[in-house]
Design an enzyme around this catalytic site. Sequence first.
Site, PDB file in Angstrom:
ATOM      1  N   GLY A  42       0.813  -1.211   0.000  1.00 14.03           N
ATOM      2  CA  GLY A  42       0.000   0.000   0.000  1.00 14.03           C
ATOM      3  C   GLY A  42       0.849   1.265   0.000  1.00 14.03           C
ATOM      4  N   ASN A  43       0.210   2.395   0.323  1.00 13.22           N
ATOM      5  CA  ASN A  43       0.840   3.719   0.227  1.00 13.22           C
ATOM      6  C   ASN A  43       1.471   3.875  -1.161  1.00 13.22           C
ATOM      7  OD1 ASN A  43       3.421   5.760   1.335  1.00 13.22           O
ATOM      8  ND2 ASN A  43       1.282   6.273   1.580  1.00 13.22           N
ATOM      9  N   GLY A  94       5.602   4.485  -8.893  1.00 15.34           N
ATOM     10  CA  GLY A  94       6.358   3.232  -9.087  1.00 15.34           C
ATOM     11  C   GLY A  94       5.422   2.019  -9.083  1.00 15.34           C
ATOM     12  N   HIS A  95       4.530   1.960  -8.096  1.00 19.92           N
ATOM     13  CA  HIS A  95       3.579   0.835  -8.034  1.00 19.92           C
ATOM     14  C   HIS A  95       2.647   0.844  -9.245  1.00 19.92           C
ATOM     15  CE1 HIS A  95       4.330   1.509  -3.595  1.00 19.92           C
ATOM     16  NE2 HIS A  95       4.538   0.209  -3.677  1.00 19.92           N
ATOM     17  N   LYS A 144      13.616  -1.457  -8.180  1.00 21.36           N
ATOM     18  CA  LYS A 144      14.094  -0.643  -7.061  1.00 21.36           C
ATOM     19  C   LYS A 144      14.515  -1.551  -5.893  1.00 21.36           C
ATOM     20  CE  LYS A 144      13.554   2.502  -3.555  1.00 21.36           C
ATOM     21  NZ  LYS A 144      12.828   1.747  -2.594  1.00 21.36           N
ATOM     22  N   SER A 165       9.613   5.919  -3.299  1.00 15.24           N
ATOM     23  CA  SER A 165       9.477   4.930  -2.232  1.00 15.24           C
ATOM     24  C   SER A 165       8.423   5.436  -1.263  1.00 15.24           C
ATOM     25  CB  SER A 165      10.818   4.796  -1.497  1.00 15.24           C
ATOM     26  OG  SER A 165      10.619   4.205  -0.226  1.00 15.24           O
TER      27      SER A 165
END
Length: 293
Positions: A27-28, A32-33, A146, A182
């Site tokens: 989560g968060n 990137g995700h 990453k 990140s």
Amino acid sequence: MRVVERIVDLREALRGSARTSFVPTMGNLHEGHLSLVRIAKAHGQPVVASIFVNRLQFGPNEDFGRYPRTFERDCDELRAAGCDLVFAPDETELYPVPQTFRVATPAGLGDILEGEFRPGFFEGVATVVLKLFGCVQPAVAVFGRKDYQQLLVVRKMVEQFALPIRILPGETSRETDGLAMSSRNGYLDAAQRAQAPALHRALLALVDRTRELARSRPSQPLDDEAVRRALQALEREAIDALRARGWAPDYLSVRRRDDLAAPGSADLAQRESLVALGAARIGSTRLIDNIEF
Ligand code: PAF
């Protein structure tokens, strides 16, 4: 986009899907995700993302308690990125009894670099990833470069357990100043945020110095031992430079891409076979990054 919390509901929703594409997350979410979700979408269907902050991969003094939980916003972003299903179990669903069966990661891979400074981290990651694979049963799963060592651990686990899952890598997403995206960047105050790209710059400098070493033509060709000593000197230099800027580095190191072993002279001569990895703390925030070259 559906959100399910229970494994039975997930199985029911995915019944008959042979091409499920999976992005595990804690989560968060950031760009990137979301870029991993887009890769997943290009390689299978339906696209499933999991959101689960996995206690097993946090050390006793790490940030499990304060790890940012932003579920509603994450779901909005996943929906917009084209995710079909979110699997968001709570701890009692994924770990209804203490998770005493664990995946032991091999010495020389799981206990170096991140594994040396975060003992038990890769055991926790491999265990939850294997369990999530068991729940989702994907054909494809996407992991970011990453977390280079994590990607390697997952790849090797999938190979050794002969899991029928294709592991795809996603490129590291960076801010305009080079900082790797990140979830932990959110912990940085303004002054730390301004300093944060220094880790990436230190790795770029280490890559340059390693390339110079590879190009240098010493009167005596360097044997494996001499290459290791020369690289260790470059790594020490990089660590000292970062420390002088107020960081507390854990490691900055040049390794072989395939197995993260220390490179010898043949590796140094071969292009695109190395990776420079680093982890360092700025204030109380620990950042990691890497550059393949
Ligand atoms: O990279 C992460 O976010 C986590 O380590 C993962 C793969 C979701 C396992 O908890």
